[in-house]
Motif scaffolding. Structure first.
Motif, short mmCIF file in Angstrom:
data_model
loop_
_atom_site.label_atom_id
_atom_site.label_comp_id
_atom_site.label_asym_id
_atom_site.label_seq_id
_atom_site.Cartn_x
_atom_site.Cartn_y
_atom_site.Cartn_z
N LEU A 23 4.81 25.29 104.05
CA LEU A 23 4.04 26.09 103.09
C LEU A 23 2.69 26.40 103.71
O LEU A 23 2.18 25.61 104.51
N THR A 24 2.10 27.51 103.31
CA THR A 24 0.75 27.82 103.79
C THR A 24 -0.25 26.94 103.05
O THR A 24 0.04 26.40 101.98
N LYS A 25 -1.46 26.83 103.60
CA LYS A 25 -2.51 26.07 102.92
C LYS A 25 -2.79 26.66 101.55
O LYS A 25 -3.03 25.92 100.59
N SER A 26 -2.76 27.97 101.45
CA SER A 26 -2.99 28.63 100.17
C SER A 26 -1.90 28.27 99.15
O SER A 26 -2.19 28.01 97.98
N GLN A 27 -0.65 28.25 99.58
CA GLN A 27 0.44 27.89 98.68
C GLN A 27 0.31 26.45 98.20
O GLN A 27 0.51 26.15 97.03
N VAL A 28 -0.06 25.56 99.12
CA VAL A 28 -0.23 24.15 98.76
C VAL A 28 -1.37 24.00 97.76
O VAL A 28 -1.26 23.26 96.77
N LYS A 29 -2.45 24.70 97.99
CA LYS A 29 -3.59 24.65 97.07
C LYS A 29 -3.16 25.07 95.67
O LYS A 29 -3.51 24.43 94.68
N ARG A 30 -2.39 26.13 95.58
CA ARG A 30 -1.92 26.62 94.28
C ARG A 30 -0.96 25.65 93.62
O ARG A 30 -1.04 25.39 92.41
N LEU A 31 -0.03 25.11 94.39
CA LEU A 31 0.93 24.16 93.82
C LEU A 31 0.26 22.86 93.39
O LEU A 31 0.60 22.30 92.34
N ASN A 32 -0.71 22.39 94.16
CA ASN A 32 -1.45 21.19 93.75
C ASN A 32 -2.23 21.45 92.47
O ASN A 32 -2.31 20.59 91.59
N ALA A 33 -2.78 22.66 92.33
CA ALA A 33 -3.48 23.02 91.10
C ALA A 33 -2.51 23.04 89.91
O ALA A 33 -2.86 22.60 88.81
N LEU A 34 -1.31 23.54 90.13
CA LEU A 34 -0.30 23.53 89.06
C LEU A 34 0.07 22.11 88.66
O LEU A 34 0.19 21.80 87.48
N MET A 35 0.25 21.23 89.66
CA MET A 35 0.55 19.84 89.34
C MET A 35 -0.61 19.22 88.55
O MET A 35 -0.41 18.47 87.61
N GLN A 36 -1.84 19.55 88.96
CA GLN A 36 -3.02 19.00 88.29
C GLN A 36 -3.07 19.41 86.82
O GLN A 36 -3.45 18.63 85.96
N THR A 37 -2.67 20.64 86.54
CA THR A 37 -2.81 21.16 85.18
C THR A 37 -1.54 21.11 84.34
O THR A 37 -1.62 21.22 83.11
N CYS A 38 -0.38 20.94 84.97
CA CYS A 38 0.88 21.03 84.22
C CYS A 38 1.89 19.94 84.54
O CYS A 38 3.00 19.96 84.00
N GLY A 39 1.59 19.01 85.41
CA GLY A 39 2.59 18.08 85.91
C GLY A 39 2.97 16.93 85.01
O GLY A 39 3.86 16.15 85.33
N PHE A 40 2.32 16.82 83.84
CA PHE A 40 2.58 15.66 82.97
C PHE A 40 2.86 16.07 81.53
O PHE A 40 2.41 15.43 80.58
N TYR A 41 3.60 17.16 81.40
CA TYR A 41 3.99 17.64 80.08
C TYR A 41 2.74 17.83 79.21
O TYR A 41 1.77 18.42 79.67
N ASP A 42 2.74 17.32 77.99
CA ASP A 42 1.60 17.49 77.09
C ASP A 42 0.45 16.53 77.40
O ASP A 42 -0.54 16.50 76.68
N GLU A 43 0.58 15.75 78.45
CA GLU A 43 -0.44 14.76 78.80
C GLU A 43 -1.16 15.11 80.11
O GLU A 43 -1.86 14.27 80.68
N SER A 44 -1.01 16.32 80.58
CA SER A 44 -1.62 16.72 81.85
C SER A 44 -3.13 16.59 81.83
O SER A 44 -3.73 16.10 82.79
N GLY A 45 -3.76 17.02 80.76
CA GLY A 45 -5.22 16.91 80.67
C GLY A 45 -5.67 15.47 80.68
O GLY A 45 -6.66 15.12 81.33
N GLU A 46 -4.96 14.61 79.98
CA GLU A 46 -5.31 13.19 79.93
C GLU A 46 -5.14 12.55 81.31
O GLU A 46 -5.96 11.74 81.73
N PHE A 47 -4.07 12.91 82.02
CA PHE A 47 -3.86 12.37 83.36
C PHE A 47 -4.98 12.82 84.29
O PHE A 47 -5.50 12.04 85.07
N THR A 48 -5.36 14.08 84.19
CA THR A 48 -6.46 14.59 85.00
C THR A 48 -7.74 13.83 84.70
O THR A 48 -8.48 13.44 85.61
N TYR A 49 -8.02 13.61 83.43
CA TYR A 49 -9.24 12.91 83.03
C TYR A 49 -9.23 11.45 83.51
O TYR A 49 -10.23 10.96 84.04
N LYS A 50 -8.10 10.76 83.32
CA LYS A 50 -8.04 9.33 83.64
C LYS A 50 -7.81 9.06 85.12
O LYS A 50 -8.36 8.11 85.66
N VAL A 51 -6.97 9.86 85.78
CA VAL A 51 -6.57 9.58 87.16
C VAL A 51 -7.28 10.50 88.15
O VAL A 51 -7.76 10.05 89.19
N GLY A 52 -7.34 11.78 87.86
CA GLY A 52 -8.06 12.70 88.73
C GLY A 52 -7.34 13.07 90.01
O GLY A 52 -7.98 13.33 91.03
#
Length: 108
Positions: free
Chosen positions: A26-55
């Protein structure tokens, strides 16, 4: 899949799109986008909480597995089948929160 296998399968997300063998899949740009998606959507309805607690960007699975990564540094996986009300591993989320709290290693 074991925790070790899960962590290895996400290695390229932490390694700017390159496999352990150095192959660019994958390109660096693609990885950046996919990591952002995991950060914001990777934990169902708890994605924001995971971001806040784990980062860290990560992804949980209905079987109790969680994989998270610190770009250019590490990939870590947990597994514990007891899920919370939002469908994520209770112990896995707690372990990752402790990891980033005690080490100070989060993307924030």
């Amino acid at each position: 899949m074991t925790c070790s296998e899960l962590a290895h399968s996400f290695f390229f997300f932490a390694n700017e799109g390159k496999t352990k063998g150095g192959k660019q899949i994958l390109t660096k740009s693609q990885v950046k986008r996919l990591n952002a998606l995991m950060q914001t959507c990777g934990f169902y309805d708890e994605s924001g909480e995971f971001t806040y607690k784990v980062g860290l960007p990560g992804k949980s699975g209905i079987g109790g597995g969680i994989v998270a990564l610190f770009p250019k540094i590490f990939v870590v996986a947990t597994w514990s089948p007891k899920l919370n009300k939002k469908g994520n591993s209770e112990l896995g989320m707690h372990a990752l929160e402790l990891l980033t709290t005690k080490t100070g290693m989060s993307v924030f």
